[in-house]
Design a protein around this motif. Sequence first.
Motif, PDB file in Angstrom:
ATOM      1  N   ALA A   1       3.315 -40.795  33.934  1.00 21.36           N
ATOM      2  CA  ALA A   1       2.937 -41.702  35.011  1.00 21.36           C
ATOM      3  C   ALA A   1       1.876 -42.646  34.456  1.00 21.36           C
ATOM      4  O   ALA A   1       0.894 -42.190  33.873  1.00 21.36           O
ATOM      5  CB  ALA A   1       2.390 -40.917  36.194  1.00 21.36           C
TER       6      ALA A   1
ATOM      7  N   ARG B   1      -0.989 -45.170  35.362  1.00 23.45           N
ATOM      8  CA  ARG B   1      -1.808 -45.462  36.538  1.00 23.45           C
ATOM      9  C   ARG B   1      -3.194 -45.924  36.133  1.00 23.45           C
ATOM     10  O   ARG B   1      -3.567 -45.815  34.971  1.00 23.45           O
ATOM     11  CB  ARG B   1      -1.876 -44.225  37.440  1.00 23.45           C
ATOM     12  CG  ARG B   1      -2.333 -42.973  36.696  1.00 23.45           C
ATOM     13  CD  ARG B   1      -2.353 -41.776  37.606  1.00 23.45           C
ATOM     14  NE  ARG B   1      -3.267 -42.002  38.715  1.00 23.45           N
ATOM     15  CZ  ARG B   1      -3.473 -41.137  39.701  1.00 23.45           C
ATOM     16  NH1 ARG B   1      -2.841 -39.979  39.718  1.00 23.45           N
ATOM     17  NH2 ARG B   1      -4.317 -41.405  40.673  1.00 23.45           N
TER      18      ARG B   1
ATOM     19  N   VAL C   1       0.758 -39.527  41.595  1.00 20.89           N
ATOM     20  CA  VAL C   1       1.981 -40.327  41.489  1.00 20.89           C
ATOM     21  C   VAL C   1       3.150 -39.387  41.813  1.00 20.89           C
ATOM     22  O   VAL C   1       3.324 -38.364  41.158  1.00 20.89           O
ATOM     23  CB  VAL C   1       2.137 -40.911  40.069  1.00 20.89           C
ATOM     24  CG1 VAL C   1       3.466 -41.643  39.936  1.00 20.89           C
ATOM     25  CG2 VAL C   1       0.984 -41.858  39.762  1.00 20.89           C
TER      26      VAL C   1
ATOM     27  N   SER D   1       5.864 -43.516  45.167  1.00 17.85           N
ATOM     28  CA  SER D   1       4.419 -43.659  45.272  1.00 17.85           C
ATOM     29  C   SER D   1       3.968 -45.055  45.608  1.00 17.85           C
ATOM     30  O   SER D   1       4.615 -46.032  45.266  1.00 17.85           O
ATOM     31  CB  SER D   1       3.784 -43.289  43.945  1.00 17.85           C
ATOM     32  OG  SER D   1       4.012 -41.969  43.668  1.00 17.85           O
TER      33      SER D   1
ATOM     34  N   GLY E   1       0.887 -46.499  40.747  1.00 18.85           N
ATOM     35  CA  GLY E   1       1.405 -46.104  39.448  1.00 18.85           C
ATOM     36  C   GLY E   1       2.891 -46.353  39.222  1.00 18.85           C
ATOM     37  O   GLY E   1       3.607 -46.835  40.098  1.00 18.85           O
TER      38      GLY E   1
END
Length: 421
Positions: free
Chosen positions: A227, A229, A241, A247, A250
């Motif tokens: 992920a 982010r 995430v 989500s 992210g």
Amino acid sequence: MALIVMKFGGTSVADMDRIRNVAAHVKREVTAGNKVAVVVSAMAGRTNELVDFVNDATDTPDQREYDAVVSSGEQVTSGLLALCLQNEGVAARSWQGWQIPLLTDDAHGKARINDINGDELRQSIEAGVVAVIAGFQGISPLGRIATLGRGGSDTSAVAIAAALDADLCDIYTDVDGVYTTDPRIVAKARRLQKVSYEEMLEMASLGAKVLQTRSVELAMLKNVRLAVRSSFDDPVTTPAVNMDGTSTIGTLVCSEEEIVEQQVVSGIAYAKDEAKVTLISIADKPGIAAAVFGPLAEANINVDMIVQNVSADGLTTDMTFTVPEADLPSALAVLEGHKDVLNYKELLGATNIVKVSIIGVGMRSHAGVAAEMFKELAAKGINIQAITTSEIKISILIDAAYQELAVRTLHSLFGLDQEPE
Ligand code: ASP
Ligand code: MG
């Protein structure tokens, strides 16, 4: 409860306040009941500074000593983050590459990871101690510190996640995800909720500098879910995430099968650091291409796009190709050195070009994408100088002056200006 790897890049640990902010992100996950390994980069700019010291010391550095010096930035941040965590009442300890051990080959300065013995690390994490790991470094077969190439702490994080069989590898950086294109060029660029490994790999190698290319290759190979982010989101309230890619924050990098609503084109990348070489009037006969590209390969120069015209007279033709901009002087020197064999009329080098690429696994099952792309660029008066394609990518070479126009045009043409329905 999950086992997660959290990776923080240089801007996220740039000073003590930011390291305390990282500690707050880690504390959030620990409080939620997760087991955590953290991988850190050196403070922003630190590795460059260390490289400069090495080059100041000698013109021909021993790569083992280069590694001893440049790996030290990560040793500092791993110890400091462990201290900040302890200060917050979170049990933590630092781990250097050799302590894990993270075993590499002996290609100092750009070493590859051979194996990670995760036993001791796992035991310590299971016992509730956050592992703060110095990224970018490991230990060579001869017991020397080895570094993994610039940007290598992404690869450290993915490799650790694979060795620990972690549920997720969160890459915290200074942007909040992977975008459809560079938001500095296209205001309508959107954060992608999900992107496949293959697409991310193309984007990473084509100039979207969010992740080191090698780390994406490794994640794809080992099926590590990543992920991407931002470390600047509120460390206490920011959500995780989601694994299903729904989500609000992210970007999840995962396998193609997990992406149901696949767009034909997912992203547009561009690369400015390319140069164009043209050989005017070379013989149109067997062996000429080998005579051009053989010596370039020997000089370790990577050639990317190649166009050769069909000769009008059956005797001579022109050939154009691209090389990394930094290699242009040596490429021209190599070709000048072979002028007697190649017998060209003229040798031209140009840097006022840009490579623009559209990327999407959806192209595998859609015909006519290239035609659409070329038609729209023609309508905007943009001349295409060279083209290369793969199953999931089409790249064109154009005049650098048209870079923004081309990226914007393609971004709207392929429906990336709006959220997909
Ligand atoms: N500190 C290293 C570099 O600047 C590794 C990394 O940050 O990923 O290249
Ligand atoms: Mg990085």
